[in-house]
Write a protein that holds these residues in place. Structure first.
Motif, PDB file in Angstrom:
ATOM      1  N   UNK A 143      43.749  -3.629  60.492  1.00 52.50           N
ATOM      2  CA  UNK A 143      44.820  -2.694  60.854  1.00 52.50           C
ATOM      3  C   UNK A 143      44.372  -2.181  62.325  1.00 52.50           C
ATOM      4  N   UNK A 144      45.432  -2.171  62.887  1.00 54.68           N
ATOM      5  CA  UNK A 144      45.354  -1.588  64.614  1.00 54.68           C
ATOM      6  C   UNK A 144      46.608  -1.159  65.049  1.00 54.68           C
ATOM      7  N   UNK A 145      46.853   0.069  65.227  1.00 53.18           N
ATOM      8  CA  UNK A 145      48.103   0.609  65.761  1.00 53.18           C
ATOM      9  C   UNK A 145      47.798   1.253  66.984  1.00 53.18           C
ATOM     10  N   UNK A 146      47.255   0.929  67.868  1.00 51.44           N
ATOM     11  CA  UNK A 146      47.508   1.367  69.169  1.00 51.44           C
ATOM     12  C   UNK A 146      48.581   1.372  69.962  1.00 51.44           C
ATOM     13  N   UNK A 147      49.163   0.139  69.772  1.00 49.87           N
ATOM     14  CA  UNK A 147      50.495  -0.288  70.544  1.00 49.87           C
ATOM     15  C   UNK A 147      50.295  -0.606  72.029  1.00 49.87           C
ATOM     16  N   UNK A 148      49.355  -0.343  72.460  1.00 51.24           N
ATOM     17  CA  UNK A 148      48.971  -0.749  73.833  1.00 51.24           C
ATOM     18  C   UNK A 148      47.239  -0.823  73.982  1.00 51.24           C
ATOM     19  N   UNK A 149      47.088  -1.481  74.796  1.00 54.85           N
ATOM     20  CA  UNK A 149      45.538  -1.811  75.439  1.00 54.85           C
ATOM     21  C   UNK A 149      45.325  -0.822  76.276  1.00 54.85           C
ATOM     22  N   UNK A 150      43.941  -0.744  76.862  1.00 49.42           N
ATOM     23  CA  UNK A 150      43.571   0.411  77.841  1.00 49.42           C
ATOM     24  C   UNK A 150      44.396   0.112  78.882  1.00 49.42           C
ATOM     25  N   UNK A 151      44.521   1.177  79.526  1.00 53.69           N
ATOM     26  CA  UNK A 151      45.289   1.241  80.802  1.00 53.69           C
ATOM     27  C   UNK A 151      44.866   0.176  81.741  1.00 53.69           C
TER      28      UNK A 151
ATOM     29  N   UNK B 129      41.253  -0.438  72.258  1.00 53.45           N
ATOM     30  CA  UNK B 129      42.042  -0.036  71.272  1.00 53.45           C
ATOM     31  C   UNK B 129      41.565   1.572  71.245  1.00 53.45           C
ATOM     32  N   UNK B 130      42.705   2.306  70.950  1.00 54.15           N
ATOM     33  CA  UNK B 130      42.388   3.686  70.813  1.00 54.15           C
ATOM     34  C   UNK B 130      43.693   4.196  69.832  1.00 54.15           C
ATOM     35  N   UNK B 131      43.735   4.793  68.820  1.00 57.34           N
ATOM     36  CA  UNK B 131      44.992   5.017  67.933  1.00 57.34           C
ATOM     37  C   UNK B 131      45.034   6.605  67.670  1.00 57.34           C
ATOM     38  N   UNK B 132      46.128   7.226  67.964  1.00 57.55           N
ATOM     39  CA  UNK B 132      46.156   8.610  67.718  1.00 57.55           C
ATOM     40  C   UNK B 132      46.003   9.268  66.243  1.00 57.55           C
ATOM     41  N   UNK B 133      45.443  10.390  66.285  1.00 59.57           N
ATOM     42  CA  UNK B 133      45.130  11.077  65.024  1.00 59.57           C
ATOM     43  C   UNK B 133      45.962  11.060  63.741  1.00 59.57           C
TER      44      UNK B 133
ATOM     45  N   UNK C  31      33.190  -2.791  62.371  1.00 64.97           N
ATOM     46  CA  UNK C  31      34.079  -3.854  63.124  1.00 64.97           C
ATOM     47  C   UNK C  31      33.636  -3.878  64.716  1.00 64.97           C
ATOM     48  N   UNK C  32      34.016  -4.918  65.326  1.00 65.75           N
ATOM     49  CA  UNK C  32      33.472  -4.990  66.733  1.00 65.75           C
ATOM     50  C   UNK C  32      34.452  -4.038  67.613  1.00 65.75           C
ATOM     51  N   UNK C  33      35.525  -3.519  67.030  1.00 64.92           N
ATOM     52  CA  UNK C  33      36.178  -2.414  67.936  1.00 64.92           C
ATOM     53  C   UNK C  33      35.944  -0.945  67.567  1.00 64.92           C
ATOM     54  N   UNK C  34      34.876  -0.806  66.760  1.00 62.31           N
ATOM     55  CA  UNK C  34      34.431   0.728  66.200  1.00 62.31           C
ATOM     56  C   UNK C  34      34.286   1.742  67.325  1.00 62.31           C
ATOM     57  N   UNK C  35      33.678   1.073  68.315  1.00 63.60           N
ATOM     58  CA  UNK C  35      33.201   1.995  69.513  1.00 63.60           C
ATOM     59  C   UNK C  35      34.148   1.830  70.621  1.00 63.60           C
ATOM     60  N   UNK C  36      35.621   1.391  70.601  1.00 61.95           N
ATOM     61  CA  UNK C  36      36.174   1.170  71.829  1.00 61.95           C
ATOM     62  C   UNK C  36      36.632   2.602  72.329  1.00 61.95           C
ATOM     63  N   UNK C  37      36.421   3.796  71.668  1.00 61.84           N
ATOM     64  CA  UNK C  37      36.566   5.034  72.365  1.00 61.84           C
ATOM     65  C   UNK C  37      35.156   5.513  72.227  1.00 61.84           C
TER      66      UNK C  37
END
Length: 408
Positions: free
Chosen positions: A39-47, A152-156, A174-180
């Motif tokens: 599940x990933x729902x950032x809808x965008x990647x980093x700027x 990725x970063x998803x709103x609260x 997972x590999x994206x756990x530290x994306x923020x």
């Protein structure tokens, strides 16, 4: 979370238990668990942010110049800077997140954060709510303002949407756990706990990241452990005794963790974020690793990370779901495919049956997945049946579902 599944705190047990839901009545009866993939729902990647090969030389030198190690503009921080550099170089720059930026993004707009957060779960919520326990891999940090250094970063608000849809527990290893970064990891834990969604696989230090999440249903205590084979920064995102992070897929730690919780839970389910991305093949080393974990006392393995579903194996009466593929993603790729959910029927003696449910996952369907029917369901199920047979497991197709009888 619906009123029928309201969670309330119980006592902490042996220092290793999270806040767990109250037991349902009718102790000893069979319970069901629905597990889905990423599940990933950032809808965008980093700027947009661009690095480029400093060996290239531009024409004008207005933004691009390199002499004796001096680089006039090492980093294009805005689309305008990127456009000027590309015009000067006469070539397209490579983005730090090019893989994700080249993806298919959905043409969606929403009136508010709650609507946006609930949107991808609306067609699958009934499936999740119908099970006694619902599980997924959360492939994104949940944070509103932590430094966004990965994809990725998803709103609260999404943590509340997960609870609304009936999600009980997620793997965060997972590999994206530290994306923020570290703050984002701690924000994720905070928002999930606030919303009443359990988590396993990350923590404030290694001991915390190894901590199981344990819940109780109908008198059965189910322990979840979660580990990752990869992180995106070469290893520094793995937790240490003095650093927050991800629980590593270390067999010595896993055996110890299973032994530690084995006497406190009726069933131990282990989540692995593992394997090669965008492949349906199961490596022999993966099978051998899974066998070690089952022999150590795990009752089932729930796998994800490859973004594609794989065959299912049953060994000594214990299922290994090598990959469920995606569930929800904020973008798609044309080479991704439909995915699976699994429904485990569990009792005091272990898992008695596995149902395989085909899920829509092509194109825009990843923005709001649903259970497939008809020809699309049959096509995917036949593929999973063939791949499971190669692993020595018989899957029969009943209507729009696959069934693996284990029997206990």
């Amino acid at each position: 979370m619906s009123s029928a599944r309201l969670k309330i705190p119980l006592a902490l047990l042996a220092g290793a238990w999270a806040l767990v839901p109250a037991a349902r009545s009718l102790a000893g009866q069979e319970i069901t668990l629905i597990a889905v993939g990423d599940i990933e729902w950032s809808r965008t990647t980093k700027a947009p942010s661009m690095f480029y090969d400093a060996s290239q030389r531009g024409g004008s030198g207005v933004l691009w110049d390199r002499e004796d190690g001096w680089i006039r503009v090492p980093y294009a921080a805005t689309p305008e800077s990127q456009a000027l550099l590309e015009a000067d170089l006469g070539t397209t720059l490579i983005s730090e997140n090019a893989h994700h930026l080249r993806a298919h993004h959905y043409g969606l707009s929403f009136d508010n954060r709650t609507e946006e957060a609930r949107h991808p779960l609306r067609r699958a919520a009934d499936l999740l709510r119908a099970a006694d326990i619902a599980f997924a891999n959360l492939e994104t940090p949940i944070s509103d303002d932590a430094r966004w250094s990965g994809a990725f970063r998803t709103p609260s608000a999404f943590a509340d949407a997960l609870a609304w849809a009936g999600m009980d527990v997620v793997a965060t290893a997972n590999n994206h756990a530290l994306d923020a970064e570290g703050d984002g990891l701690l924000d994720t834990i905070h928002h999930l706990s606030r919303a009443g969604v359990g988590h396993a696989g990350t923590g404030r230090d290694l001991e915390d990241a190894r901590r199981p999440y344990v819940l109780e249903r109908r008198g059965l205590r189910i322990a979840f452990l979660a580990y990752a084979q990869f992180v995106n920064d070469g290893g520094s995102s793995f937790a240490t005794p003095d650093q927050s992070g991800v629980a590593p897929m270390d067999p010595l730690l896993i055996r110890e963790d299973i032994a530690r919780v084995r006497d406190q839970a009726d069933l131990v389910l282990v989540s692995f974020h593992w394997g090669i991305e965008n492949s349906q093949d199961v490596h022999p080393g993966m099978r051998a690793f899974a066998y070690e974990v089952l022999d150590a006392g795990a009752d089932a393995i729930l796998g994800h990370h490859p973004h594609m579903p794989r065959g299912i194996e049953v060994r000594d009466g214990k299922p290994i779901v090598y990959s469920m593929g995606n569930f929800i993603f904020g973008h798609g790729h044309d080479y991704w495919m439909d995915n699976i959910a699994v429904r485990l029927y569990m009792g005091p003696d272990g898992v008695a049956r596995v149902d395989v449910l085909p899920l829509a996952g092509r194109g825009d369907d990843l923005s709001q997945p649903y259970v497939l029917e008809g020809d699309a369901a049959r096509t995917l199920l036949e593929d999973i049946r063939t791949r499971s047979a190669e692993l020595g497991t018989t899957l029969r197709i009943e209507g729009d579902e696959g069934v693996i009888d284990i029997g206990r």
